[in-house]
Design a protein around this motif. Structure first.
Motif, PDB file in Angstrom:
ATOM      1  N   GLU A 154      91.322  92.925  67.060  1.00  0.00           N
ATOM      2  CA  GLU A 154      90.845  92.285  68.290  1.00  0.00           C
ATOM      3  C   GLU A 154      91.775  91.189  68.815  1.00  0.00           C
ATOM      4  OE1 GLU A 154      87.186  90.031  68.107  1.00  0.00           O
ATOM      5  OE2 GLU A 154      86.922  90.129  70.285  1.00  0.00           O
ATOM      6  N   GLN A 156      91.066  88.405  71.248  1.00  0.00           N
ATOM      7  CA  GLN A 156      89.820  87.840  71.743  1.00  0.00           C
ATOM      8  C   GLN A 156      89.840  87.628  73.260  1.00  0.00           C
ATOM      9  OE1 GLN A 156      86.815  87.535  71.490  1.00  0.00           O
ATOM     10  NE2 GLN A 156      86.142  85.577  70.642  1.00  0.00           N
ATOM     11  N   GLN A 253      84.735  95.188  73.835  1.00  0.00           N
ATOM     12  CA  GLN A 253      83.571  94.721  73.090  1.00  0.00           C
ATOM     13  C   GLN A 253      82.416  94.301  74.001  1.00  0.00           C
ATOM     14  OE1 GLN A 253      84.110  90.875  71.232  1.00  0.00           O
ATOM     15  NE2 GLN A 253      82.978  91.502  69.407  1.00  0.00           N
TER      16      GLN A 253
HETATM   17 MG    MG Z   1      85.174  88.947  71.031  1.00  0.00          MG
END
Ligand code: MG
Length: 274
Positions: A154, A156, A253
């Protein structure tokens, strides 16, 4: 007859002049210079030319060889996942693609993560995102989403404009591992841009022989420079490396915030080596 002769002579003259001009052109390389570690000579005349790629018209536009994963109108290249997590407000029993598409962007809804239908390994990824305005929540609860390379690494996505959180959970972090070098977030409601270069991990015989690396620009500011990825993203835990396929889908996500995305394109790369 005379006319034909003069035409022929004219053609001959033009060809001769062109040949002479060609001979006068400076050489475009060398075949007698020392060899680099790559095996090519310095200024090697035989070294293959870079592949031509027509860039987009404006900065951020997809170049000609990119796959446009989301161009603003549909989610045909994405798939959802089955969800029945009503405690967290997520419900999508059929695994449909239920994120909202309007005004040229897609918006996360509480229906689970989205995955690309296609799988990718090494790549250059361009993706633009926007967090909710007015902002709600704080720290990790504010404008949280994420771009997961190979569905597990990931970068972010978080509203980090005047929103303190742990450094390795900031926008542009390799989540839980490496903070971004800078906080280059714009205000919520403004579009933010990631340009990512990802080199996938290399496994041989079920063992990691070279880790994944990632380079990230946030709004044109370098925030990760060939950062080693220690393993799949996890929360409050150390990453645990597990062998996986050479290509896997990219995930966006659903973190229960209505983050928006637009202008998503990818160029598949082969970054070579291990
Ligand atoms: Mg996240």
């Amino acid at each position: 007859m005379l006319k034909q002769m003069s035409s022929f002579l004219m053609v001959l003259l033009v060809a001769t002049l062109a040949h002479a001009a060609d001979k006068k052109k400076p050489s475009v390389g060398y075949d007698n210079t020392p060899k680099l570690p790559s095996g090519w000579r310095v200024h090697d005349i035989a070294r293959p030319q870079p592949t031509p790629v027509a860039p987009g018209i404006q900065l951020g536009d997809a170049p000609a060889d990119a796959i446009v994963l989301f161009g603003g109108t549909n989610l045909d290249l994405w798939r959802g996942v089955k969800q029945d997590n009503r405690k967290k407000g997520r419900y999508n029993p059929e695994g449909q693609v239920l994120w909202k598409v309007e005004n040229g962007y897609m918006q996360c809804t509480p229906t689970g993560d989205l995955f690309t239908r296609q799988s990718f390994g090494d790549c250059q990824l361009h993706i633009e995102w926007q967090s909710e305005v007015p902002p709600k929540g704080h720290s990790q609860g504010r404008g949280n989403s994420g771009v997961f390379l190979m569905g597990m690494y990931e970068i972010q996505v978080l509203d980090c404009y005047e929103n303190r959180t742990y450094a390795d959970g900031s926008a542009g972090s390799v989540y839980g591992q490496t903070p971004p070098m800078f906080n280059a977030c714009r205000k919520p409601g403004e579009w933010q841009v990631y340009d990512i270069v990802f080199q996938s991990p290399r496994f041989e015989g079920g063992k990691l022989v070279a880790p994944a690396y990632i380079t990230v620009f946030l709004n044109g500011v370098l925030v990760q420079h060939k950062t080693e990825i220690l393993g799949p993203t996890s929360h409050k835990k150390l990453p645990v490396v597990k062998p996986h396929a050479t290509k896997l889908p990219i995930k966006l996500q659903d973190h229960s915030n209505p983050t928006r995305f637009r202008n998503i394109w990818i160029r598949e790369l082969d970054l070579g080596g291990q």
